[in-house]
Write a protein that holds these residues in place. Structure first.
Motif, mmCIF file in Angstrom:
data_model
loop_
_atom_site.group_PDB
_atom_site.id
_atom_site.type_symbol
_atom_site.label_atom_id
_atom_site.label_comp_id
_atom_site.label_asym_id
_atom_site.label_seq_id
_atom_site.Cartn_x
_atom_site.Cartn_y
_atom_site.Cartn_z
ATOM 1 N N ARG A 34 14.741 12.944 -0.413
ATOM 2 C CA ARG A 34 13.924 13.520 -1.481
ATOM 3 C C ARG A 34 12.558 13.914 -0.956
ATOM 4 N NH1 ARG A 34 14.923 9.757 -6.798
ATOM 5 N NH2 ARG A 34 17.153 10.130 -6.937
ATOM 6 N N HIS A 35 12.028 13.114 -0.049
ATOM 7 C CA HIS A 35 10.719 13.372 0.561
ATOM 8 C C HIS A 35 10.874 13.235 2.072
ATOM 9 C CE1 HIS A 35 8.956 13.133 -3.406
ATOM 10 N NE2 HIS A 35 9.617 12.015 -3.592
ATOM 11 N N PRO A 36 10.337 14.168 2.830
ATOM 12 C CA PRO A 36 10.508 14.104 4.283
ATOM 13 C C PRO A 36 9.651 13.037 4.965
ATOM 14 C CG PRO A 36 9.138 15.968 3.694
ATOM 15 C CD PRO A 36 9.640 15.367 2.402
ATOM 16 N N VAL A 37 8.698 12.452 4.253
ATOM 17 C CA VAL A 37 7.803 11.465 4.839
ATOM 18 C C VAL A 37 8.361 10.068 4.607
ATOM 19 C CG1 VAL A 37 5.464 10.510 4.774
ATOM 20 C CG2 VAL A 37 5.822 12.962 4.447
ATOM 21 N N THR A 38 8.409 9.288 5.664
ATOM 22 C CA THR A 38 8.845 7.899 5.568
ATOM 23 C C THR A 38 7.639 7.009 5.802
ATOM 24 O OG1 THR A 38 11.010 8.491 6.444
ATOM 25 C CG2 THR A 38 10.422 6.176 6.517
ATOM 26 N N THR A 39 7.489 5.975 4.982
ATOM 27 C CA THR A 39 6.372 5.052 5.138
ATOM 28 C C THR A 39 6.886 3.624 5.142
ATOM 29 O OG1 THR A 39 5.997 4.859 2.766
ATOM 30 C CG2 THR A 39 4.777 6.583 3.907
ATOM 31 N N THR A 40 6.080 2.745 5.685
ATOM 32 C CA THR A 40 6.387 1.323 5.588
ATOM 33 C C THR A 40 5.978 0.850 4.197
ATOM 34 O OG1 THR A 40 4.218 0.588 6.334
ATOM 35 C CG2 THR A 40 5.880 1.031 8.058
ATOM 36 N N PRO A 41 6.449 -0.308 3.774
ATOM 37 C CA PRO A 41 6.013 -0.820 2.473
ATOM 38 C C PRO A 41 4.491 -0.953 2.364
ATOM 39 C CG PRO A 41 7.941 -2.012 3.190
ATOM 40 C CD PRO A 41 7.525 -1.132 4.344
ATOM 41 N N ARG A 42 3.831 -1.438 3.414
ATOM 42 C CA ARG A 42 2.373 -1.597 3.364
ATOM 43 C C ARG A 42 1.674 -0.246 3.245
ATOM 44 N NH1 ARG A 42 3.289 -5.929 1.971
ATOM 45 N NH2 ARG A 42 2.912 -7.852 3.068
ATOM 46 N N GLU A 43 2.154 0.769 3.972
ATOM 47 C CA GLU A 43 1.563 2.107 3.864
ATOM 48 C C GLU A 43 1.730 2.656 2.453
ATOM 49 O OE1 GLU A 43 2.260 3.797 8.389
ATOM 50 O OE2 GLU A 43 3.860 3.977 6.928
ATOM 51 N N ALA A 44 2.891 2.476 1.872
ATOM 52 C CA ALA A 44 3.138 2.959 0.513
ATOM 53 C C ALA A 44 2.259 2.219 -0.495
ATOM 54 C CB ALA A 44 4.615 2.796 0.152
ATOM 55 N N GLN A 45 2.080 0.916 -0.310
ATOM 56 C CA GLN A 45 1.215 0.153 -1.212
ATOM 57 C C GLN A 45 -0.206 0.688 -1.168
ATOM 58 O OE1 GLN A 45 2.010 -3.687 0.417
ATOM 59 N NE2 GLN A 45 3.735 -4.071 -0.952
ATOM 60 N N ARG A 46 -0.716 0.940 0.027
ATOM 61 C CA ARG A 46 -2.068 1.496 0.154
ATOM 62 C C ARG A 46 -2.142 2.889 -0.458
ATOM 63 N NH1 ARG A 46 -1.995 -1.189 5.073
ATOM 64 N NH2 ARG A 46 -1.175 0.620 6.195
ATOM 65 N N PHE A 48 -0.406 4.303 -2.833
ATOM 66 C CA PHE A 48 -0.279 4.364 -4.284
ATOM 67 C C PHE A 48 -1.159 3.354 -5.003
ATOM 68 C CE2 PHE A 48 3.706 6.190 -2.662
ATOM 69 C CZ PHE A 48 3.585 7.451 -3.217
ATOM 70 N N GLY A 49 -2.041 2.673 -4.281
ATOM 71 C CA GLY A 49 -3.033 1.814 -4.906
ATOM 72 C C GLY A 49 -2.535 0.446 -5.348
ATOM 73 N N TYR A 50 -1.481 -0.053 -4.715
ATOM 74 C CA TYR A 50 -0.987 -1.388 -5.058
ATOM 75 C C TYR A 50 -1.600 -2.405 -4.109
ATOM 76 C CZ TYR A 50 2.493 0.710 -8.083
ATOM 77 O OH TYR A 50 3.108 1.409 -9.083
ATOM 78 N N ALA A 51 -1.874 -3.576 -4.641
ATOM 79 C CA ALA A 51 -2.444 -4.646 -3.829
ATOM 80 C C ALA A 51 -1.381 -5.210 -2.891
ATOM 81 C CB ALA A 51 -2.968 -5.755 -4.731
ATOM 82 N N ASN A 52 -1.845 -5.743 -1.783
ATOM 83 C CA ASN A 52 -0.967 -6.486 -0.895
ATOM 84 C C ASN A 52 -0.381 -7.632 -1.736
ATOM 85 O OD1 ASN A 52 -0.098 -8.506 0.984
ATOM 86 N ND2 ASN A 52 -1.304 -7.469 2.545
ATOM 87 N N PRO A 53 0.918 -7.902 -1.661
ATOM 88 C CA PRO A 53 1.510 -8.932 -2.518
ATOM 89 C C PRO A 53 0.785 -10.278 -2.476
ATOM 90 C CG PRO A 53 3.253 -7.692 -1.479
ATOM 91 C CD PRO A 53 1.956 -7.218 -0.863
ATOM 92 N N SER A 54 0.277 -10.668 -1.329
ATOM 93 C CA SER A 54 -0.420 -11.957 -1.251
ATOM 94 C C SER A 54 -1.753 -11.929 -2.001
ATOM 95 C CB SER A 54 -0.642 -12.365 0.204
ATOM 96 O OG SER A 54 -1.540 -11.471 0.824
#
Length: 91
Positions: A34-46, A48-54
């Motif tokens: 769907r999107h050609p860009v692949t990110t790690t979970p941490r990159e995606a969190q940053r 889209f403005g989500y906090a680090n789970p901890s």
């Protein structure tokens, strides 16, 4: 086979160890991402403005810790209740 996997249909979550392989299978079947860009979970969190789970929900965690450890009560369902609009009803 392509008609079995449509791009507008959500696929079930894959176990972490199958996810990289699953991308290869979809490419083999000719199904583009769907999107050609692949990110790690941490990159995606940053991104889209989500906090680090901890670091997420620190106030709720502190309230639960005080409730359980200081007062000896069972944890309440506040976090679950607040998540239901996103996750669906938890019965």
């Amino acid at each position: 086979m392509r008609h079995l996997l449509r791009a507008d249909v959500m696929l079930p979550p894959m176990p972490w160890f199958l996810a990289p392989f699953f991308q290869v299978v979809l490419a083999f079947l000719g199904i583009p991402p769907r999107h050609p860009v692949t990110t790690t979970p941490r990159e995606a969190q940053r991104r889209f403005g989500y906090a680090n789970p901890s670091q997420a929900h620190l106030e709720l965690r502190a309230k639960q810790r005080e409730r359980v450890l200081a007062r000896g009560l069972a944890p309440d369902d506040q976090g679950i209740v607040e998540s239901q609009p996103i996750l669906g009803n938890i019965a």
